[in-house]
Design an enzyme around this catalytic site. Structure first.
Site, PDB file in Angstrom:
ATOM      1  CE  LYS A   1     -15.715  24.191  18.881  1.00 43.89           C
ATOM      2  NZ  LYS A   1     -16.179  25.483  18.272  1.00 43.89           N
TER       3      LYS A   1
ATOM      4  CB  CYS B   1     -25.495  59.155  48.413  1.00 42.90           C
ATOM      5  SG  CYS B   1     -24.457  57.504  49.253  1.00 42.90           S
TER       6      CYS B   1
HETATM    7  S1  IVH Z   1     -11.647  23.187  12.004  1.00 37.62           S
HETATM    8  C1  IVH Z   1     -13.240  20.393   9.498  1.00 37.62           C
HETATM    9  N1  IVH Z   1     -10.129  24.244  14.031  1.00 37.62           N
HETATM   10  O1  IVH Z   1     -15.326  25.335  14.824  1.00 37.62           O
HETATM   11  C2  IVH Z   1     -12.238  21.140  10.214  1.00 37.62           C
HETATM   12  N2  IVH Z   1     -12.166  24.736  13.995  1.00 37.62           N
HETATM   13  O2  IVH Z   1     -17.153  23.319  14.505  1.00 37.62           O
HETATM   14  C3  IVH Z   1     -13.004  22.136  10.124  1.00 37.62           C
HETATM   15  N3  IVH Z   1     -12.756  26.452  15.597  1.00 37.62           N
HETATM   16  O3  IVH Z   1     -17.207  27.075  12.374  1.00 37.62           O
HETATM   17  C4  IVH Z   1     -12.341  23.626  11.865  1.00 37.62           C
HETATM   18  N4  IVH Z   1     -11.081  26.650  16.580  1.00 37.62           N
HETATM   19  O4  IVH Z   1     -15.187  28.380  13.182  1.00 37.62           O
HETATM   20  C5  IVH Z   1     -10.854  24.024  13.539  1.00 37.62           C
HETATM   21  N5  IVH Z   1      -8.722  25.160  15.845  1.00 37.62           N
HETATM   22  C6  IVH Z   1      -9.972  25.447  15.265  1.00 37.62           C
HETATM   23  C7  IVH Z   1     -10.983  25.754  15.603  1.00 37.62           C
HETATM   24  C8  IVH Z   1     -12.438  25.758  14.790  1.00 37.62           C
HETATM   25  C9  IVH Z   1     -13.015  27.278  16.316  1.00 37.62           C
HETATM   26  C10 IVH Z   1     -14.866  26.344  15.304  1.00 37.62           C
HETATM   27  C11 IVH Z   1     -14.748  27.709  13.255  1.00 37.62           C
HETATM   28  C12 IVH Z   1     -15.864  25.602  12.725  1.00 37.62           C
HETATM   29  C13 IVH Z   1     -16.365  26.011  14.066  1.00 37.62           C
HETATM   30  C14 IVH Z   1     -16.087  24.245  14.478  1.00 37.62           C
END
Ligand code: IVH
Length: 717
Positions: free
Chosen positions: A149, A441
């Protein structure tokens, strides 16, 4: 100049072969301006992909710049040749008044967050999915894809007929903002998909982010200018994307990872999420390779594995994401409100926390720099308990207006030292006074001054100041300098505070009796320390130079200086002009080295050290500078454990003979020196057809056997 297909082939191309090179048109061999422009674009796109997506640069910056300038000139001379997918368009564009709204064809959703950071978080998700699918425990397990994430900002990229036509932020999920101009500046994002048969519409979703090192460099530069710094990489990335002037956005080194799809038309969508990511990667889009595929147990393993490595990732993450792999099963599961039932974010403990400032102290560094440090109420952040955090310098503390008693945000991410990134002004206790840097200092009482154009206050006491003396000794003794094992801060503290060691040469005059008197110093450790001090006398010129702690002379510069001048006396007597003749040495370094050796007390320290028996072989560096060193101009990469030489020793031997040691294998590498348990560097060497050596062959080579060979192949004998 190789064709695109060759470059892609070499650097692990998206797609499978020449037919999937991104710019097939350039193959039309005719030397028309149009063909030349297409060829230049293809070469630049291939270099961008190698550099920004594969992390394996194929050409030096100067060559890249040349291609870029050639293309700019060609397009200026033939305006009809300019296309939307031209890399020159990455830097063009006028400031906007505001961002135009973009209605998302497919809504951009968010994901449900699992706040239980233990393995139970993954089990709870699997249980929910099975319940929805009415698949009891006795049924085969559900297959999931796991990924990171990323902590940045979601972006939708729209490719029509393979060309990037629009980039939009998520906004409220239904309507975002058109940030195409700024997204174009991100070199990891292809302006054209790497395929001969692009789908009419392909929307790619992913995260724009900033690497931690890029973020640190951005803030470091802002700090040096006395500008405001960014709180964290996410804010910096979001701020850059929402910058109305694309010229500013272009200066922010943003990165991107794709993680999903928006609208598609006429694309043979793979049946699984993991298949989609593989397909996007093949189209030239950056997809993070930290992924896993499997059942709930594999998700738990992934979560734990990434948790253990979170600090060493080059970018911030705030968790991992699990997704049901089959797109058909995803469709079956559907959504609740604005969140899909088939995905979940499994979080990690936060890297930013609130705490309070109990005191602000000022530390004195090796060069006299005064650093304000906040003493904090202990707080668990980024995996450790933090009790103090740097406030960097006087101008930063003024700008952030941090006061004793304040509630502050502390950030600790990666192995970067903890930092106070902001103050919650509305929680300030009444009567909290602004902090003022001391005019003297805090250690030696000498005047503290801020030089013209500098952001740092410095103690003017030099080596009169015990704090600077301690730091100078620790710097001298460190592994990469004189390598005096056992001379740590506790001992240095006692040596300096007790008046036993005042200057560097005093170290070599220490006796067993004096050392054994120190607190917590057994006779055995005293003897060991004396032995390492003695052993450190035989050193190399670069280590000695680095150890002296001349301002702006780091390890690399010390090596350059030693190689160029060959002897310490030649360096000590060099004029500023002589110093400027050294490759990589600019006016700041030249001035600093010259000033250092112009001071009689520094020369005295050097002479006394020599009189104490500190010595190194001289002359080898000079040979390298004259081009007569056997390995001059040759680049080596070391991988695996060598049977007798340590990595540092092998590097020192190569460098003493004029060779260079690089960290990664590229076309420019002449030899890869291979030891046991060699890793991916060996694979890369094989892939690029670069000759390998074992330790014995390296030693033979160093004695001049094959070094004049221009070919990177090592002759059998
Ligand atoms: S999938 C329907 N995959 O997390 C699913 N999101 O609340 C759509 N994000 O705003 C998101 N890494 O910007 C997905 N590997 C990842 C992600 C990711 C970061 C962020 C994304 C979104 C938030 C989800």
């Amino acid at each position: 100049m190789p064709h695109t297909a060759d470059l892609f082939g070499e650097a692990e191309a998206p797609g499978t072969g020449p037919s999937s090179a991104p710019m097939p048109t350039h193959a039309a061999a005719a030397d028309t301006p149009a063909a030349r422009a297409a060829s230049l674009r293809a070469q630049i796109a291939a270099h961008d992909h190698a550099y920004y997506v594969l992390d394996a640069p194929t050409v030096p910056d100067a060559e890249y710049d040349r291609l870029f300038r050639d293309l700019q000139a060609l397009e200026a001379a033939h305006p009809a040749l300019a296309t939307t997918d031209s890399p020159t368009r990455r830097v063009a564009g006028r400031p906007l008044e505001g961002f135009a709204p973009v209605a998302h064809r497919v809504a951009m959703l968010s994901i449900r967050t699992e706040t239980d950071t233990t393995a139970e978080g993954a089990r709870a998700f699997d249980a929910r999915v099975r319940r929805e699918l009415k698949r009891p425990e006795s049924d085969p397990p559900v297959v999931y894809a796991a990924e990171l994430k990323f902590d940045g900002l979601a972006i939708n990229l729209r490719y029509e007929d393979g060309v990037l036509v629009q980039a939009a932020t998520r906004g409220d999920g239904e309507t975002g903002e058109d940030v195409t101009q700024n997204v174009r500046t991100i070199r990891a994002i292809p302006l054209r998909l790497a395929t001969d048969a692009p789908p009419p519409v392909l929307e790619v979703r992913g995260e724009v982010y900033l690497r931690r090192d890029d973020f640190e460099a951005l803030n470091e530069a802002a700090r040096a200018r006395g500008d405001k710094t960014f709180v964290n990489p996410r804010n910096a990335a979001a701020g850059s994307i929402r910058q109305l002037d694309p010229a500013i956005a272009a200066q922010r080194p943003l990165s991107f990872f794709a993680y999903g799809l928006g609208e598609t038309q006429g694309w043979a969508t793979p049946a699984t999420h993991s298949g989609v990511l593989d397909a996007l990667r093949a189209l030239g889009l950056p997809v993070c390779h930290e992924r896993a595929l499997g059942t709930v147990d594999d998700l738990i393993g992934f979560h734990a594995d990434i948790a253990a490595r979170r600090d060493s990732l080059p970018f911030d993450i705030d968790g991992v994401v699990y997704k049901v792999d089959s797109l058909a099963v995803q469709a079956q599961l559907g959504f609740v409100t604005r969140e899909p039932r088939w995905a979940v974010a499994h979080k990690y403990p936060p890297q930013e926390m609130l705490t309070t400032v109990e005191a602000i102290e000022v530390q004195v560094g090796r060069t006299g720099k005064l650093t304000p440090v906040a003493r904090l109420a202990p707080v668990f952040v980024g995996g450790v308990t933090v009790t103090n955090a740097t406030l960097h310098n006087a101008s930063e503390i003024e700008r952030k207006d941090v006061r004793v008693g304040d509630t502050v945000i502390v950030r600790r991410a990666g192995d970067v030292i903890p930092e106070v990134v902001g103050v919650l002004a509305d929680r300030r206790p009444p009567g909290a006074m602004p902090f003022a840097m001391p005019h003297a200092c805090p250690v030696c009482g000498s005047l503290a001054v801020r030089e013209e154009g500098e952001v740092d206050n410095r103690c003017s006491g030099g080596l009169i100041c015990a704090a600077q003396r301690k730091q100078a000794l620790l710097h001298f003794a460190q592994r990469r300098a004189m390598d005096i094992d056992g001379l740590g801060d506790k001992i240095v503290e006692q040596l300096v505070d007790g008046g036993i060691v005042r200057t560097l040469p005093d170290l070599y005059r220490l006796g067993l009796l004096k050392l054994a008197e120190l607190e917590r110093m057994a006779e055995k450790s005293a003897a060991n320390l004396l032995q390492s001090i003695d052993a450190s006398r035989r050193t190399t010129l670069p280590r000695f130079l680095f150890g002296l702690g001349i301002r702006h002379v780091g390890e690399a510069t010390a090596k350059d200086l030693a190689r160029h001048f060959g002897s310490l006396d030649a360096l000590m007597n060099a004029s500023v002009e002589d110093l400027l003749a050294v490759e990589q040495v600019g006016p700041v370094v030249a001035e600093s080295v010259h000033t250092f050796f112009a001071q009689p007390q520094q020369r005295e320290v050097v002479e006394q050290l020599r009189a104490c028996g500190v010595e190194w072989p001289e002359g080898e560096g000079a040979a390298a500078a004259a081009g007569t060193a056997p390995l001059a101009g040759k680049t080596f990469v070391l991988t695996g454990a060598l049977p007798t030489l340590s990595r540092d020793q092998a590097q020192a031997l190569i460098e003493a003979r004029g060779g260079k040691v690089a960290g990664s294998v590229s076309k420019k590498t002449h030899w890869v020196v291979v030891g046991s348990d060699a890793g991916s560097k060996l694979d890369k060497a094989r892939e690029l057809g670069i000759a390998t050596l074992d330790e014995a062959e390296l030693l033979a080579l160093m004695h001049g056997k094959a070094a004049t060979s221009e070919s990177p192949q090592f002759p059998p004998d």
